[in-house]
Scaffold this motif. Structure first.
Motif, PDB file in Angstrom:
ATOM      1  N   GLY A 336       0.831  -1.195   0.000  1.00 47.35           N
ATOM      2  CA  GLY A 336       0.000   0.000   0.000  1.00 47.35           C
ATOM      3  C   GLY A 336       0.866   1.245   0.000  1.00 47.35           C
ATOM      4  N   SER A 337       0.238   2.403   0.023  1.00 46.97           N
ATOM      5  CA  SER A 337       0.964   3.667  -0.079  1.00 46.97           C
ATOM      6  C   SER A 337       0.345   4.694   0.856  1.00 46.97           C
ATOM      7  CB  SER A 337       0.914   4.187  -1.523  1.00 46.97           C
ATOM      8  OG  SER A 337       1.461   3.251  -2.426  1.00 46.97           O
ATOM      9  N   HIS A 338       1.139   5.735   1.153  1.00 45.36           N
ATOM     10  CA  HIS A 338       0.671   6.843   1.982  1.00 45.36           C
ATOM     11  C   HIS A 338       0.943   8.169   1.283  1.00 45.36           C
ATOM     12  CE1 HIS A 338      -0.633   4.542   5.304  1.00 45.36           C
ATOM     13  NE2 HIS A 338       0.534   4.351   5.899  1.00 45.36           N
ATOM     14  N   GLN A 339       0.055   9.123   1.467  1.00 46.25           N
ATOM     15  CA  GLN A 339       0.264  10.490   1.012  1.00 46.25           C
ATOM     16  C   GLN A 339       1.074  11.254   2.062  1.00 46.25           C
ATOM     17  OE1 GLN A 339      -0.530  11.951  -1.816  1.00 46.25           O
ATOM     18  NE2 GLN A 339      -1.658  10.241  -2.735  1.00 46.25           N
ATOM     19  N   PRO A 340       1.728  12.370   1.681  1.00 50.16           N
ATOM     20  CA  PRO A 340       2.496  13.154   2.654  1.00 50.16           C
ATOM     21  C   PRO A 340       1.686  13.571   3.875  1.00 50.16           C
ATOM     22  CG  PRO A 340       3.062  13.834   0.440  1.00 50.16           C
ATOM     23  CD  PRO A 340       1.929  12.873   0.304  1.00 50.16           C
ATOM     24  N   THR A 341       0.413  13.926   3.667  1.00 50.73           N
ATOM     25  CA  THR A 341      -0.405  14.344   4.813  1.00 50.73           C
ATOM     26  C   THR A 341      -0.607  13.186   5.793  1.00 50.73           C
ATOM     27  OG1 THR A 341      -2.348  13.904   3.416  1.00 50.73           O
ATOM     28  CG2 THR A 341      -1.622  16.192   3.620  1.00 50.73           C
ATOM     29  N   ASP A 342      -0.761  11.967   5.279  1.00 44.76           N
ATOM     30  CA  ASP A 342      -0.880  10.796   6.156  1.00 44.76           C
ATOM     31  C   ASP A 342       0.393  10.598   6.966  1.00 44.76           C
ATOM     32  OD1 ASP A 342      -2.502   9.032   3.447  1.00 44.76           O
ATOM     33  OD2 ASP A 342      -3.397  10.242   5.042  1.00 44.76           O
ATOM     34  N   LEU A 343       1.535  10.760   6.312  1.00 43.34           N
ATOM     35  CA  LEU A 343       2.807  10.576   6.998  1.00 43.34           C
ATOM     36  C   LEU A 343       3.028  11.632   8.061  1.00 43.34           C
ATOM     37  CD1 LEU A 343       4.997   9.677   3.888  1.00 43.34           C
ATOM     38  CD2 LEU A 343       4.375   8.140   5.762  1.00 43.34           C
ATOM     39  N   ALA A 344       2.571  12.863   7.792  1.00 39.04           N
ATOM     40  CA  ALA A 344       2.693  13.915   8.803  1.00 39.04           C
ATOM     41  C   ALA A 344       1.890  13.547  10.054  1.00 39.04           C
ATOM     42  CB  ALA A 344       2.225  15.252   8.229  1.00 39.04           C
ATOM     43  N   THR A 345       0.698  12.973   9.861  1.00 36.69           N
ATOM     44  CA  THR A 345      -0.124  12.545  10.994  1.00 36.69           C
ATOM     45  C   THR A 345       0.528  11.394  11.745  1.00 36.69           C
ATOM     46  OG1 THR A 345      -2.132  13.227   9.824  1.00 36.69           O
ATOM     47  CG2 THR A 345      -2.393  11.675  11.645  1.00 36.69           C
ATOM     48  N   ARG A 346       1.096  10.439  11.013  1.00 34.82           N
ATOM     49  CA  ARG A 346       1.686   9.249  11.634  1.00 34.82           C
ATOM     50  C   ARG A 346       2.977   9.565  12.382  1.00 34.82           C
ATOM     51  NH1 ARG A 346       0.485   3.984   9.863  1.00 34.82           N
ATOM     52  NH2 ARG A 346      -1.423   3.858   8.638  1.00 34.82           N
ATOM     53  N   THR A 347       3.770  10.487  11.843  1.00 30.44           N
ATOM     54  CA  THR A 347       5.094  10.739  12.410  1.00 30.44           C
ATOM     55  C   THR A 347       5.147  11.946  13.333  1.00 30.44           C
ATOM     56  OG1 THR A 347       5.765  12.138  10.550  1.00 30.44           O
ATOM     57  CG2 THR A 347       6.167   9.768  10.348  1.00 30.44           C
ATOM     58  N   GLY A 348       4.188  12.857  13.202  1.00 32.45           N
ATOM     59  CA  GLY A 348       4.241  14.092  13.964  1.00 32.45           C
ATOM     60  C   GLY A 348       5.210  15.113  13.407  1.00 32.45           C
ATOM     61  N   LEU A 349       5.819  14.814  12.252  1.00 30.54           N
ATOM     62  CA  LEU A 349       6.755  15.748  11.633  1.00 30.54           C
ATOM     63  C   LEU A 349       5.996  16.786  10.821  1.00 30.54           C
ATOM     64  CD1 LEU A 349       9.478  13.236  10.359  1.00 30.54           C
ATOM     65  CD2 LEU A 349       9.689  14.827  12.284  1.00 30.54           C
ATOM     66  N   PRO A 350       6.550  18.003  10.688  1.00 33.67           N
ATOM     67  CA  PRO A 350       5.884  19.021   9.864  1.00 33.67           C
ATOM     68  C   PRO A 350       5.761  18.572   8.416  1.00 33.67           C
ATOM     69  CG  PRO A 350       7.653  19.985  11.201  1.00 33.67           C
ATOM     70  CD  PRO A 350       7.791  18.501  11.304  1.00 33.67           C
ATOM     71  N   LEU A 351       4.663  18.992   7.773  1.00 33.00           N
ATOM     72  CA  LEU A 351       4.426  18.592   6.384  1.00 33.00           C
ATOM     73  C   LEU A 351       5.554  19.048   5.448  1.00 33.00           C
ATOM     74  CD1 LEU A 351       2.518  17.153   4.444  1.00 33.00           C
ATOM     75  CD2 LEU A 351       1.253  19.298   4.187  1.00 33.00           C
ATOM     76  N   PRO A 352       6.103  20.278   5.592  1.00 36.89           N
ATOM     77  CA  PRO A 352       7.228  20.648   4.720  1.00 36.89           C
ATOM     78  C   PRO A 352       8.425  19.710   4.852  1.00 36.89           C
ATOM     79  CG  PRO A 352       6.287  22.611   5.733  1.00 36.89           C
ATOM     80  CD  PRO A 352       5.643  21.430   6.411  1.00 36.89           C
ATOM     81  N   THR A 353       8.685  19.208   6.078  1.00 38.44           N
ATOM     82  CA  THR A 353       9.780  18.255   6.273  1.00 38.44           C
ATOM     83  C   THR A 353       9.481  16.952   5.561  1.00 38.44           C
ATOM     84  OG1 THR A 353      10.342  19.235   8.407  1.00 38.44           O
ATOM     85  CG2 THR A 353      11.119  16.989   7.998  1.00 38.44           C
ATOM     86  N   ILE A 354       8.234  16.503   5.636  1.00 40.14           N
ATOM     87  CA  ILE A 354       7.835  15.272   4.934  1.00 40.14           C
ATOM     88  C   ILE A 354       8.063  15.434   3.433  1.00 40.14           C
ATOM     89  CG2 ILE A 354       5.921  13.730   4.397  1.00 40.14           C
ATOM     90  CD1 ILE A 354       6.645  13.493   7.292  1.00 40.14           C
ATOM     91  N   ARG A 355       7.577  16.563   2.860  1.00 45.04           N
ATOM     92  CA  ARG A 355       7.689  16.778   1.417  1.00 45.04           C
ATOM     93  C   ARG A 355       9.150  16.886   0.989  1.00 45.04           C
ATOM     94  NH1 ARG A 355       2.865  17.544  -0.891  1.00 45.04           N
ATOM     95  NH2 ARG A 355       1.144  18.472   0.266  1.00 45.04           N
ATOM     96  N   ALA A 356      10.001  17.459   1.831  1.00 43.79           N
ATOM     97  CA  ALA A 356      11.404  17.610   1.476  1.00 43.79           C
ATOM     98  C   ALA A 356      12.160  16.295   1.561  1.00 43.79           C
ATOM     99  CB  ALA A 356      12.049  18.648   2.393  1.00 43.79           C
ATOM    100  N   THR A 357      11.765  15.432   2.492  1.00 40.51           N
ATOM    101  CA  THR A 357      12.518  14.204   2.755  1.00 40.51           C
ATOM    102  C   THR A 357      12.145  13.072   1.808  1.00 40.51           C
ATOM    103  OG1 THR A 357      12.639  14.856   5.080  1.00 40.51           O
ATOM    104  CG2 THR A 357      13.179  12.578   4.568  1.00 40.51           C
ATOM    105  N   LEU A 358      10.896  13.021   1.365  1.00 35.36           N
ATOM    106  CA  LEU A 358      10.464  11.930   0.482  1.00 35.36           C
ATOM    107  C   LEU A 358      11.304  11.845  -0.797  1.00 35.36           C
ATOM    108  CD1 LEU A 358       6.587  12.146   0.926  1.00 35.36           C
ATOM    109  CD2 LEU A 358       8.066  10.261   1.644  1.00 35.36           C
TER     110      LEU A 358
END
Length: 382
Positions: A336-358
């Motif tokens: 399966g897959s996750h969107q950046p917003t899902d990962l932000a919820t799961r990890t507690g990391l800011p969304l810009p950090t998620i988008r930059a790291t992926l």
């Protein structure tokens, strides 16, 4: 994805250009099967196979109507007479990285999931340079005074920050976005669903001429090609692909802007929407996209750039994962897959950090992106 071939010798350049142009006329729009054939055998051999109908079954029907019509040189002469040009994947201004994601989509899910064969262009700018940092702005054709005012304010601020505005030259929000960019002395790119010699809508003849004077008017359809209904849906993927994000200002419930948002999400681009009055039919589509998680709510240029602006984290090196990279990697599913917003919820990391790291994890070969989101690749996460 067709990339620029650095080994093309000058004597072969004309043959390749004519082959690209011939195939562009034959299929007139995206054709995943033809793109795959070119990837396998090269453009010159693919053109020969189409002319001789030495083709797999998947390509016979898409090419049968126009394969015997070879007017490549006439098309080149016409666009040159107009002061335009054709841009092929062999040319330095071909935006290869912008269009890369189109070649990675599943054509079984989206019939238009293929890069353009060529792009016809009018205008003095390099397409590669003009779209180096760009925002697509789309919306309702029957726009309101509110929508036009908001569009003018946001586009004006984006242009002041040296961002290119990409849109489709339609009535309403598209036209306002282009006009504002021109009035502010900025760069704007109009993507048409017909030949670049055919202003569409006809009432925007003067506007398109002004865009061609200082910016770019482009199309994947050969000169003299009329606009057809399905061309607009295919055109929307290019509007999304040539920008860092898609901004919607006003959209009805059945707005074509939602189709552009769909392409943005498939291509991994941020989709953004401006809210309007709750009583306004022209904003119902924006509200629905925001409510259903298809687009993020924004109200000003700063919020647009917070989502679509340049990534600020360094590229990965062959060293152990950083704490953020490790956290995001572990949060991704093995199936399966996750969107950046899902990962932000799961990890507690800011969304810009998620988008930059992926993208950094993708470049390291640890994760991949498909039409539904990001997922792990089997292997050692270091």
């Amino acid at each position: 994805m067709f990339g620029r071939d650095e080994n093309v010798v000058p004597l072969d350049a004309d043959r390749r250009r004519l082959a690209w142009v011939y195939l562009s006329r034959v299929v007139q729009g995206p054709c995943p099967a033809l793109s795959a054939l070119i990837e396998q055998v090269g453009v010159v051999e693919a053109a020969r196979a189409v002319r001789e109908c030495a083709l797999p079954e998947s390509l016979r029907r898409p090419t049968e109507k126009r394969r015997e019509t070879d007017c490549a040189q006439a098309d080149l002469d016409l666009v040159t007479h107009l002061g335009g040009r054709v841009i092929t994947p062999d040319d330095p201004e071909w935006p290869a990285w912008r269009l890369l994601a189109l070649s990675r989509l599943d054509p079984g899910r989206d019939a238009d999931a293929a890069p353009p064969l060529v792009l016809w262009a009018r205008g003095p700018l390099s397409l590669l340079e003009a779209t180096e940092q760009a925002i697509a702005v789309v919306g309702a054709r029957c726009s309101s005074g509110y929508g036009e005012r908001v569009t003018g304010e946001i586009v004006g601020d984006l242009v002041d920050r040296h961002w290119t505005i990409v849109s489709g030259a339609a009535f309403g929000i598209d036209g306002t976005a282009h006009r504002t960019a021109l009035a502010c002395g900025g760069t704007t790119v109009a993507v048409l669903a017909c030949g670049v010699d055919r202003p569409y809508p006809a009432q925007h003849d003067r506007l398109l001429s002004e865009i061609a004077d200082t910016g770019l008017v482009i199309s994947e359809y050969p000169p003299a090609s009329p606009a057809h209904k399905h061309h607009f849906l295919a055109r929307n993927r290019l509007v999304a692909a040539l920008a860092d994000g898609v901004l919607v200002v006003e959209a009805g419930l059945r707005s074509g802007a939602r189709n552009t948002v769909k392409w943005a999400r498939r291509l991994g681009r941020p989709a953004l929407a401006v809210p309007g009055p709750v009583t306004a039919a022209s904003s119902v589509g924006c509200h629905r996209m925001i409510r259903e998680g298809e687009a993020l709510l924004v109200t000003k240029a700063e919020e647009v750039l917070a989502e679509a602006g340049p990534l600020r984290l360094p590229l990965p090196t062959p060293t152990p994962l950083t704490p953020e990279e490790s956290t995001i990697y572990e949060a991704l599913p093995k199936s399966g897959s996750h969107q950046p917003t899902d990962l932000a919820t799961r990890t507690g990391l800011p969304l810009p950090t998620i988008r930059a790291t992926l993208p950094a994890l993708e470049l390291a070969g640890l994760i991949a992106c498909d039409s539904s989101g990001w997922h792990r690749i089997e292997g050692d996460p270091r």
